[in-house]
Design a protein around this motif. Structure first.
Motif, PDB file in Angstrom:
ATOM      1  N   ILE A 252       4.178  -7.306   8.850  1.00  0.00           N
ATOM      2  CA  ILE A 252       3.820  -5.956   8.422  1.00  0.00           C
ATOM      3  C   ILE A 252       5.045  -5.061   8.555  1.00  0.00           C
ATOM      4  O   ILE A 252       5.672  -5.005   9.615  1.00  0.00           O
ATOM      5  CB  ILE A 252       2.653  -5.398   9.263  1.00  0.00           C
ATOM      6  CG1 ILE A 252       1.426  -6.282   9.102  1.00  0.00           C
ATOM      7  CG2 ILE A 252       2.347  -3.966   8.855  1.00  0.00           C
ATOM      8  CD1 ILE A 252       0.268  -5.917   9.995  1.00  0.00           C
ATOM      9  N   TYR A 253       5.378  -4.388   7.463  1.00  0.00           N
ATOM     10  CA  TYR A 253       6.510  -3.469   7.428  1.00  0.00           C
ATOM     11  C   TYR A 253       6.005  -2.118   6.964  1.00  0.00           C
ATOM     12  O   TYR A 253       5.261  -2.040   5.984  1.00  0.00           O
ATOM     13  CB  TYR A 253       7.593  -3.962   6.462  1.00  0.00           C
ATOM     14  CG  TYR A 253       8.145  -5.310   6.841  1.00  0.00           C
ATOM     15  CD1 TYR A 253       9.167  -5.413   7.768  1.00  0.00           C
ATOM     16  CD2 TYR A 253       7.650  -6.469   6.279  1.00  0.00           C
ATOM     17  CE1 TYR A 253       9.683  -6.646   8.121  1.00  0.00           C
ATOM     18  CE2 TYR A 253       8.153  -7.702   6.629  1.00  0.00           C
ATOM     19  CZ  TYR A 253       9.172  -7.784   7.550  1.00  0.00           C
ATOM     20  OH  TYR A 253       9.673  -8.999   7.898  1.00  0.00           O
ATOM     21  N   LYS A 254       6.419  -1.048   7.660  1.00  0.00           N
ATOM     22  CA  LYS A 254       6.008   0.303   7.298  1.00  0.00           C
ATOM     23  C   LYS A 254       7.231   1.192   7.206  1.00  0.00           C
ATOM     24  O   LYS A 254       8.185   1.035   7.966  1.00  0.00           O
ATOM     25  CB  LYS A 254       5.058   0.883   8.349  1.00  0.00           C
ATOM     26  CG  LYS A 254       3.742   0.173   8.445  1.00  0.00           C
ATOM     27  CD  LYS A 254       2.851   0.820   9.464  1.00  0.00           C
ATOM     28  CE  LYS A 254       1.531   0.076   9.562  1.00  0.00           C
ATOM     29  NZ  LYS A 254       0.621   0.704  10.518  1.00  0.00           N
ATOM     30  N   SER A 255       7.191   2.134   6.263  1.00  0.00           N
ATOM     31  CA  SER A 255       8.280   3.096   6.129  1.00  0.00           C
ATOM     32  C   SER A 255       7.730   4.383   5.536  1.00  0.00           C
ATOM     33  O   SER A 255       6.710   4.385   4.847  1.00  0.00           O
ATOM     34  CB  SER A 255       9.387   2.528   5.250  1.00  0.00           C
ATOM     35  OG  SER A 255      10.490   3.393   5.246  1.00  0.00           O
ATOM     36  N   LEU A 256       8.436   5.472   5.783  1.00  0.00           N
ATOM     37  CA  LEU A 256       8.020   6.792   5.353  1.00  0.00           C
ATOM     38  C   LEU A 256       9.238   7.521   4.804  1.00  0.00           C
ATOM     39  O   LEU A 256      10.307   7.477   5.397  1.00  0.00           O
ATOM     40  CB  LEU A 256       7.442   7.553   6.548  1.00  0.00           C
ATOM     41  CG  LEU A 256       6.811   8.903   6.323  1.00  0.00           C
ATOM     42  CD1 LEU A 256       5.527   8.752   5.519  1.00  0.00           C
ATOM     43  CD2 LEU A 256       6.506   9.547   7.659  1.00  0.00           C
TER      44      LEU A 256
ATOM     45  N   THR B 258       3.374   0.615   3.090  1.00  0.00           N
ATOM     46  CA  THR B 258       3.112  -0.486   4.005  1.00  0.00           C
ATOM     47  C   THR B 258       3.111  -1.786   3.221  1.00  0.00           C
ATOM     48  O   THR B 258       2.450  -1.888   2.182  1.00  0.00           O
ATOM     49  CB  THR B 258       1.747  -0.307   4.694  1.00  0.00           C
ATOM     50  OG1 THR B 258       1.702   0.971   5.330  1.00  0.00           O
ATOM     51  CG2 THR B 258       1.506  -1.396   5.722  1.00  0.00           C
TER      52      THR B 258
ATOM     53  N   SER C  30       0.852  -1.182   0.000  1.00  0.00           N
ATOM     54  CA  SER C  30       0.000   0.000   0.000  1.00  0.00           C
ATOM     55  C   SER C  30       0.891   1.237   0.000  1.00  0.00           C
ATOM     56  O   SER C  30       1.769   1.377   0.859  1.00  0.00           O
ATOM     57  CB  SER C  30      -0.889  -0.014   1.246  1.00  0.00           C
ATOM     58  OG  SER C  30      -1.580   1.199   1.357  1.00  0.00           O
TER      59      SER C  30
ATOM     60  N   LEU D 205      12.504  -1.241   2.736  1.00  0.00           N
ATOM     61  CA  LEU D 205      11.557  -2.271   3.156  1.00  0.00           C
ATOM     62  C   LEU D 205      11.948  -3.653   2.632  1.00  0.00           C
ATOM     63  O   LEU D 205      11.785  -4.654   3.327  1.00  0.00           O
ATOM     64  CB  LEU D 205      10.142  -1.907   2.698  1.00  0.00           C
ATOM     65  CG  LEU D 205       9.499  -0.753   3.455  1.00  0.00           C
ATOM     66  CD1 LEU D 205       8.172  -0.379   2.825  1.00  0.00           C
ATOM     67  CD2 LEU D 205       9.300  -1.110   4.907  1.00  0.00           C
TER      68      LEU D 205
ATOM     69  N   ASP E 137       4.111   7.092   2.216  1.00  0.00           N
ATOM     70  CA  ASP E 137       3.890   6.168   3.315  1.00  0.00           C
ATOM     71  C   ASP E 137       3.647   4.798   2.692  1.00  0.00           C
ATOM     72  O   ASP E 137       2.623   4.574   2.059  1.00  0.00           O
ATOM     73  CB  ASP E 137       2.686   6.615   4.143  1.00  0.00           C
ATOM     74  CG  ASP E 137       2.417   5.716   5.322  1.00  0.00           C
ATOM     75  OD1 ASP E 137       3.319   4.959   5.710  1.00  0.00           O
ATOM     76  OD2 ASP E 137       1.293   5.770   5.859  1.00  0.00           O
TER      77      ASP E 137
END
Length: 80
Positions: free
Chosen positions: A37-41, A25, A8, A52, A23
Motif C-alpha cells: 500500500i502506497y499513499k501520497s498527497l 492510494t 484510488s 508513487l 489523495d
C-alpha cells in the motif's frame, strides 16, 4: 505475481477554493506477501502519481535483487 492492483484518487477541497489536494492510494495484492500500500498527497496529480510509481519501482527492484539466490529445487540433479 500480481493478483490485483487498485488506484484510488480522492480530491480534498480546502475551504471555498476550487483548488484542492489529491489523495492517491495504490494497493497491490500479490500471492506471496501482504498487500503493498502506497499513499501520497499533493496538488498536482501528475507529480503525485510519478512519486508513487518511483516508490513502487524502487520496492520491486529491491525484492528482485533479494531473490537472486538460486533455489536448491531449481539446481540440476547430480549425474552418476
Amino acid at each position: 505475481e500480481i493478483h490485483e492492483a487498485r488506484v484510488s484518487i480522492k480530491k480534498q477541497r480546502s475551504g471555498g477554493k476550487k483548488e484542492g489536494k489529491f489523495d492517491v492510494t495504490i494497493m497491490i495484492t500479490t500471492s506471496q506477501h501482504t498487500p503493498l500500500i502506497y499513499k501520497s498527497l499533493g496538488f498536482d496529480i501528475g507529480e503525485v502519481l510519478e512519486d508513487l510509481s518511483q516508490k513502487l519501482l524502487r520496492n520491486l527492484s529491491k525484492r528482485a535483487k533479494q531473490r537472486s539466490k538460486t533455489s536448491i529445487r531449481k539446481m540440476g540433479l547430480p549425474v552418476f
